[in-house]
Design an enzyme around this catalytic site. Structure first.
Site, mmCIF file in Angstrom:
data_model
loop_
_atom_site.group_PDB
_atom_site.id
_atom_site.type_symbol
_atom_site.label_atom_id
_atom_site.label_comp_id
_atom_site.label_asym_id
_atom_site.label_seq_id
_atom_site.Cartn_x
_atom_site.Cartn_y
_atom_site.Cartn_z
ATOM 1 N N GLU A 81 34.700 -0.377 35.567
ATOM 2 C CA GLU A 81 34.900 0.506 35.020
ATOM 3 C C GLU A 81 33.233 0.679 34.944
ATOM 4 O O GLU A 81 32.551 1.847 34.805
ATOM 5 C CB GLU A 81 35.314 0.729 33.400
ATOM 6 C CG GLU A 81 36.767 1.213 33.584
ATOM 7 C CD GLU A 81 37.674 0.792 32.343
ATOM 8 O OE1 GLU A 81 37.002 1.638 31.926
ATOM 9 O OE2 GLU A 81 37.663 -0.247 31.824
ATOM 10 N N PRO A 132 34.514 -11.033 46.666
ATOM 11 C CA PRO A 132 33.476 -10.637 46.678
ATOM 12 C C PRO A 132 34.614 -8.845 47.253
ATOM 13 O O PRO A 132 33.621 -7.817 47.348
ATOM 14 C CB PRO A 132 32.703 -10.874 47.515
ATOM 15 C CG PRO A 132 32.768 -12.225 48.019
ATOM 16 C CD PRO A 132 34.532 -12.453 47.121
ATOM 17 N N GLY A 178 45.620 4.926 37.571
ATOM 18 C CA GLY A 178 45.711 4.945 36.480
ATOM 19 C C GLY A 178 44.365 5.668 36.013
ATOM 20 O O GLY A 178 45.052 6.362 34.974
ATOM 21 N N GLY A 231 34.544 -8.105 33.020
ATOM 22 C CA GLY A 231 35.517 -6.978 33.890
ATOM 23 C C GLY A 231 34.519 -5.980 34.824
ATOM 24 O O GLY A 231 32.940 -5.677 34.144
#
Length: 709
Positions: A661, A588, A233, A658
């Protein structure tokens, strides 16, 4: 698993991997049922105007065509909060590609042929689709994407720049970029009386259910939205898109299940894109390389119907210690498709410009670019003044330089050659905010000794099922194989979408809390749980969304080695290395995949990806994978991802940040800086395609005052 081991931190393979490689995983367009029909949209052929007539007769005369919907006969829907979803409700055409009709037929082929046969006439108007830095429509919005203030200013940046010992004033351009997930946007909808069931390719089914309920006037409990498997997405599926509204509309109109599977060529105009950004930067520094002034100003476009402002100047508020600074966003509403999220919105284009400018400053100073960044390391977040919960950028830069062999680099441009090839290396830093949203989760202890975790998380290919099961196993204190998990349905406990690198932190917090509660209950239980089991639930509202006194960000350092062919202008990346500080790494194996995937996407941004808005036609010229070039395996020769171990207890119970990105953020700048080191030419517009690079090389080699070769 022995008593000293935990599930979190191990490279467990993805639970759904076998389903995907064997083809048994079903995606949104693959849910068949008796009587299913297929629909194909008709895009507007003008860039601005209105539909004056729709003639469905030629389409209805074709075999297999069941219906043609347009604003003249489509079901009336409540006005959505997102105007891009108000499809087939009015004759107005806000941009080329806006859907003006929908053909429903027995087969996809019949629907496509029927769509080509629909006759639409327009009253066209002259469009304005070109963004320039001096566009008269540019204005300063109240906010940029994510609720960020459009303007932030500290001190006297203009005065400090004017008096700086060393100054860099430069500009960069990033073109429109498109998400292009492997699975195009698709939805299959059916009505069972007043109940609506939808299978859709979405990053979050809870928002889809809310939107459909409001638009179709159905209680939310009367709608089930499922996204069991999603084929990518990258932000474009973060909110509902027209396909899901059209599928539900057509299913209601025909009384049959209907699948809308958008063709790839239509995606750039209807599912969002990264808007082009024009960057102007001014950096002032002392002779020893300490920033005194930092100005980053951005101009971008949005559509006429929905304001979306790429927050590309925001990273400059985080990165470096500069006592005087200004970050500014301006936006021009044009007759273009509505931009939206694309992986690392704001950070990806913003850090490309900032980190390229930092490289220019290092050249002006004659200073190593790694050391320049370290010298300007802040002790608090520059914009807010809050302390960082953790910030190990310096460690990332040092470790990356060690692994890359940076100390052996000759800083002089064009210092390494191999025949017609110029070889260079570059570095860039990266940052991405830590975001988390409230979530709910439920876990049940079953009589057979297993556990079932239920949460409406969405696995968009990141391994969410696997990592959440690992979190649950540790919180319960049981082996991983005893934990089952259900995700991807709005009938499950509500959870936020998979976006903003916030999924695992948000969902994992709720899963951990529910499992910890259940473990406490089970500690006093003798014997197995009674049928049907013992359940605990958790809702992190009020905790996950509580204001933090700390600035929470992930950081990273990117290193790139390139070779530039002076004959063809082709740039090849020989090595990419990323070192990240992203909290506790929960798995990992899946983490490395995310880092490498982001870096590969950043490579595409640097070298191959870019779209052109045709000023006359009012549309993106590159609209499919034949013309919009994403990297292939042959383009990624050697990619390494590593990380610094961080122990940050100010984030969430797992200590995680996170990672989806942060991998893309610094890659394009590292590659661009490496190309400058290789060639001595500073390219300030992406992508670095052979034609652009060759022209720059020829201009660089041509003596002043001459023309031609």
């Amino acid at each position: 698993m022995n008593g000293t081991q935990t599930a979190v931190g191990f490279g467990t393979e993805r639970r759904e991997g076998r389903e995907k490689v064997t083809g048994t995983a079903r995606y949104a367009a693959e849910y068949d049922s008796p009587g299913r029909a297929h629909a194909w949209p008709v895009p507007a052929a003008v860039a601005r105007g209105r539909v004056t007539a729709v003639d469905p007769a030629p389409a209805l005369a074709r075999p297999g065509v069941l219906a043609v919907l347009s604003h003249e006969n489509a079901p009336r829907l409540a006005e959505p909060e997102d105007p891009t979803l108000a499809v087939l409700q009015a004759p107005r055409v806000p941009h080329r590609g806006w859907f003006v009709a929908l053909v429903v037929a027995e087969t996809p082929e019949a629907a496509r042929a029927g769509a080509a046969a629909v006759r639409v006439t327009y009253e066209a108007e002259e469009p304005d689709v070109t963004l320039t830095e001096s566009h008269p429509g540019l204005y300063v919005p109240e906010e940029a994407n994510g609720g960020q203030p459009a303007v932030r200013s500290h001190g006297d940046p203009d005065g400090a720049f004017a008096s700086a010992a060393v100054r860099v004033e430069t500009a960069y351009r990033v073109p429109p970029l498109h998400n292009h997930p492997m699975e195009p946007h698709a939805s299959t909808a059916r009505w069972d009386g007043d109940r609506l069931v939808v299978h859709t390719s979405s990053q979050g089914t809870t928002p889809v259910r809310s939107v459909l309920a409001a638009m179709f006037g159905v209680p939310e409990e009367g709608i089930t939205v499922v996204a069991e498997h999603v084929g990518g997405g990258f932000g474009s599926k973060g909110t509902p898109r027209p396909d899901v509204v059209l599928a539900a509309m057509a299913a209601r109109h025909t009384g049959r299940p209907v699948t809308v599977n958008l063709p790839r060529r239509l995606l750039p105009t209807v599912v969002g894109h990264r808007a082009p950004t024009l960057h102007r930067l001014r950096l002032g520094a002392t002779e020893d390389g300490r920033l005194t002034s930092l100005v980053h100003e951005v101009a971008t476009h949005t559509s006429r119907i929905k304001e979306f402002v790429e927050q590309a100047a925001v990273p400059a508020r985080v990165m470096y210690a500069a006592p005087h600074s200004r970050t500014l966003h301006r936006v021009a509403p044009l007759d273009v498709p509505s931009p939206s999220w694309m992986r690392a919105p704001g950070e990806a284009p913003g850090m490309y410009a900032l980190e390229s400018a930092m490289d220019e400053l290092a050249c002006e100073l004659g200073m190593d670019p790694v050391e320049l960044r370290i010298r300007n390391e802040p002790d608090r977040e520059p914009d807010s003044g809050r302390p960082f919960s953790s910030r190990h950028l310096v460690e990332c830069l040092r470790e990356g330089a060690r692994r890359f062999g940076w100390d052996g680099r000759d800083p002089r441009p064009r210092s390494r050659t191999a025949g017609p090839l110029l070889i260079g290396s570059g570095v860039a830093a990266a940052t991405y905010p830590v975001m988390v949203a409230p979530s709910t989760a439920a876990v049940r202890a079953l009589p057979d000794g297993t556990f079932l975790v239920r949460i409406n998380a969405t696995d968009i290919g990141t391994g969410a099922r696997t990592v959440l099961a690992q979190i649950a196993a540790d919180a319960l204190g049981v082996p991983l194989e005893r934990v089952g998990i259900e995700v991807g349905s709005s009938d499950l406990p509500s959870a936020p979408l998979a976006g903003g690198s916030s999924g695992t932190a948000s969902w994992g917090w709720a899963v951990h809390a529910a499992c910890a509660r259940l473990a406490d209950r089970l500690a006093g239980l003798t014997g197995p749980p009674p049928a049907p089991g013992i359940e605990e639930r958790a809702d992190t509202t009020g905790t996950a969304d509580a204001e933090s006194p700390f600035a929470r960000h992930a950081f990273g350092a990117h290193f790139a080695e390139v070779m530039v062919d002076t004959v063809t202008g082709e740039v090849r990346v020989r090595r990419l290395l990323g070192v990240f500080a992203a909290g506790r790494i929960l798995n990992p194996r899946t983490a490395r995949s995310q880092f490498v995937g982001g870096m590969t996407m950043g490579l595409g941004m640097a070298l191959t990806e870019g779209s052109t808005m045709d000023a006359a036609f009012g549309d993106f010229a590159e609209s499919d994978l034949a013309s919009y070039h994403v990297p292939a395996h042959a383009d990624v020769l050697d990619v390494e991802a590593h990380w610094i171990e961080e122990d940050d207890d100010r984030l969430n119970p797992m200590g995680s940040k996170g990672i989806g990105e942060i991998g893309i953020v610094g890659t394009a700048a590292a590659i661009g800086n490496a190309v400058h080191h290789a060639t001595g030419v500073r390219f300030r517009e992406l992508p670095l395609t052979p034609d652009r690079v060759l022209a720059g090389l020829l201009a660089h080699e041509r003596p002043a005052g001459t023309v031609g070769r």
